[in-house]
Design a protein around this motif. Sequence first.
Motif, PDB file in Angstrom:
ATOM      1  N   UNK A  60       0.642  -1.151  -0.097  1.00 15.26           N
ATOM      2  CA  UNK A  60       0.238   0.282   0.165  1.00 15.26           C
ATOM      3  C   UNK A  60       0.955   1.278  -0.127  1.00 15.26           C
ATOM      4  N   UNK A  61       0.739   2.190  -1.512  1.00 16.47           N
ATOM      5  CA  UNK A  61       1.238   3.499  -1.135  1.00 16.47           C
ATOM      6  C   UNK A  61       0.328   4.394  -1.137  1.00 16.47           C
ATOM      7  N   UNK A  62       0.778   5.104  -0.303  1.00 17.12           N
ATOM      8  CA  UNK A  62       0.044   6.087   0.456  1.00 17.12           C
ATOM      9  C   UNK A  62       0.244   7.407  -0.806  1.00 17.12           C
ATOM     10  N   UNK A  67       0.809  14.586  -4.525  1.00 10.94           N
ATOM     11  CA  UNK A  67       0.871  13.546  -5.757  1.00 10.94           C
ATOM     12  C   UNK A  67       1.074  12.097  -4.808  1.00 10.94           C
ATOM     13  N   UNK A  68       1.758  11.513  -5.885  1.00 13.74           N
ATOM     14  CA  UNK A  68       2.053  10.017  -5.726  1.00 13.74           C
ATOM     15  C   UNK A  68       3.333  10.476  -5.707  1.00 13.74           C
ATOM     16  N   UNK A  69       3.638   9.492  -4.823  1.00 13.75           N
ATOM     17  CA  UNK A  69       5.246   8.974  -4.087  1.00 13.75           C
ATOM     18  C   UNK A  69       6.327   8.769  -4.931  1.00 13.75           C
ATOM     19  N   UNK A  70       7.805   9.152  -4.778  1.00 14.26           N
ATOM     20  CA  UNK A  70       8.293   8.267  -5.745  1.00 14.26           C
ATOM     21  C   UNK A  70       8.152   6.739  -6.624  1.00 14.26           C
ATOM     22  N   UNK A  71       8.260   6.585  -5.301  1.00 11.80           N
ATOM     23  CA  UNK A  71       8.511   4.980  -5.623  1.00 11.80           C
ATOM     24  C   UNK A  71       6.868   4.233  -6.293  1.00 11.80           C
ATOM     25  N   UNK A  72       5.352   4.854  -6.104  1.00 12.34           N
ATOM     26  CA  UNK A  72       4.484   4.869  -7.045  1.00 12.34           C
ATOM     27  C   UNK A  72       4.445   5.072  -8.870  1.00 12.34           C
ATOM     28  N   UNK A  73       5.205   6.570  -8.558  1.00 13.84           N
ATOM     29  CA  UNK A  73       5.471   7.094 -10.126  1.00 13.84           C
ATOM     30  C   UNK A  73       6.372   5.981 -10.895  1.00 13.84           C
ATOM     31  N   UNK A  74       7.225   6.033 -10.813  1.00 13.33           N
ATOM     32  CA  UNK A  74       8.831   4.962 -10.717  1.00 13.33           C
ATOM     33  C   UNK A  74       7.590   3.342 -11.147  1.00 13.33           C
ATOM     34  N   UNK A  75       7.019   2.810 -10.290  1.00 12.17           N
ATOM     35  CA  UNK A  75       6.192   1.476 -10.499  1.00 12.17           C
ATOM     36  C   UNK A  75       5.210   1.425 -11.687  1.00 12.17           C
ATOM     37  N   UNK A  76       4.435   2.865 -11.769  1.00 12.30           N
ATOM     38  CA  UNK A  76       3.889   2.687 -12.630  1.00 12.30           C
ATOM     39  C   UNK A  76       4.150   2.823 -14.100  1.00 12.30           C
ATOM     40  N   UNK A 141      -4.877  -1.654  -7.121  1.00  8.97           N
ATOM     41  CA  UNK A 141      -6.289  -1.404  -6.915  1.00  8.97           C
ATOM     42  C   UNK A 141      -6.182   0.382  -5.744  1.00  8.97           C
ATOM     43  N   UNK A 142      -7.596   0.817  -6.333  1.00  9.81           N
ATOM     44  CA  UNK A 142      -7.827   1.951  -5.552  1.00  9.81           C
ATOM     45  C   UNK A 142      -9.231   1.292  -5.040  1.00  9.81           C
ATOM     46  N   UNK A 151      -0.074  -1.763  -4.920  1.00  8.07           N
ATOM     47  CA  UNK A 151       0.383  -2.311  -5.269  1.00  8.07           C
ATOM     48  C   UNK A 151       0.250  -3.611  -5.538  1.00  8.07           C
ATOM     49  N   UNK A 152       0.308  -4.475  -6.791  1.00 11.20           N
ATOM     50  CA  UNK A 152       0.560  -5.676  -6.570  1.00 11.20           C
ATOM     51  C   UNK A 152       1.506  -6.164  -7.776  1.00 11.20           C
ATOM     52  N   UNK A 153       2.796  -7.229  -6.710  1.00 15.23           N
ATOM     53  CA  UNK A 153       3.669  -7.417  -7.735  1.00 15.23           C
ATOM     54  C   UNK A 153       3.715  -9.033  -7.839  1.00 15.23           C
ATOM     55  N   UNK A 154       3.982  -8.875  -9.166  1.00 12.89           N
ATOM     56  CA  UNK A 154       4.522 -10.655  -9.236  1.00 12.89           C
ATOM     57  C   UNK A 154       5.543 -11.268  -9.131  1.00 12.89           C
ATOM     58  N   UNK A 155       6.299 -11.907  -8.374  1.00 14.98           N
ATOM     59  CA  UNK A 155       7.374 -12.092  -8.154  1.00 14.98           C
ATOM     60  C   UNK A 155       8.355 -13.056  -9.107  1.00 14.98           C
ATOM     61  N   UNK A 156       8.856 -11.827  -9.758  1.00 14.91           N
ATOM     62  CA  UNK A 156      10.278 -12.904 -11.239  1.00 14.91           C
ATOM     63  C   UNK A 156      11.512 -14.232 -10.386  1.00 14.91           C
TER      64      UNK A 156
END
Length: 202
Positions: A60-62, A67-76, A141-142, A151-156
Amino acid sequence: MTDIDLSELEAGAAYRLMTGVIVPRPIAWVTTTAVSGAVNLAPFSCYTMVSYAPVLVGISIGRRAEGRKDTAVNILRDGEFVLNVAHESEAALVHRSSAQVPADISEVELLGLETCPSVTTRTPRLASAPIALECRLEQVLTFDGSPSEFFIGRVALAHIDTALYRDGKIETRELKPLARIAGPNYSKVETVLEYTAEHQRW
């Protein structure tokens, strides 16, 4: 007992309450890559396993006011991130990595940390992390009225210190993961209670 109607709490109060209720929480120490190429690093303690088949993790990224945090921006933008597990000895570094800095500034460099190349992602992992999970973005998910996105990530690919991996399992006592509790407080896994099925006792 105190009864609290959660519908009457403003977001900040609800956050303070629930981060004291749900403890201890594992910490996802996430590396992502900024558009400048800088490796960003930030900790998130609202994180969990979502599924084991396929292997999915959720963070969960607040949002900030701007606006969005850097982590969310980069992941998107890149569709990837690396989830590093922090050792209890790195508590001060984890806390300091939560400070807000410009997106083109690398928290990894500011903290004097080292990275290793990843295999499936452009984003590197922390060299000091006993476990690191290379993840591809699966879904975001929002929720109505929520300042956070899940943010849901699939572990590769999972990088695991060989000394911690035995018979397909992780030796938690030796992993010594850092956990988060309420406020600017952290905890260690100092006692492990093991149930012995044969003798039906702890």
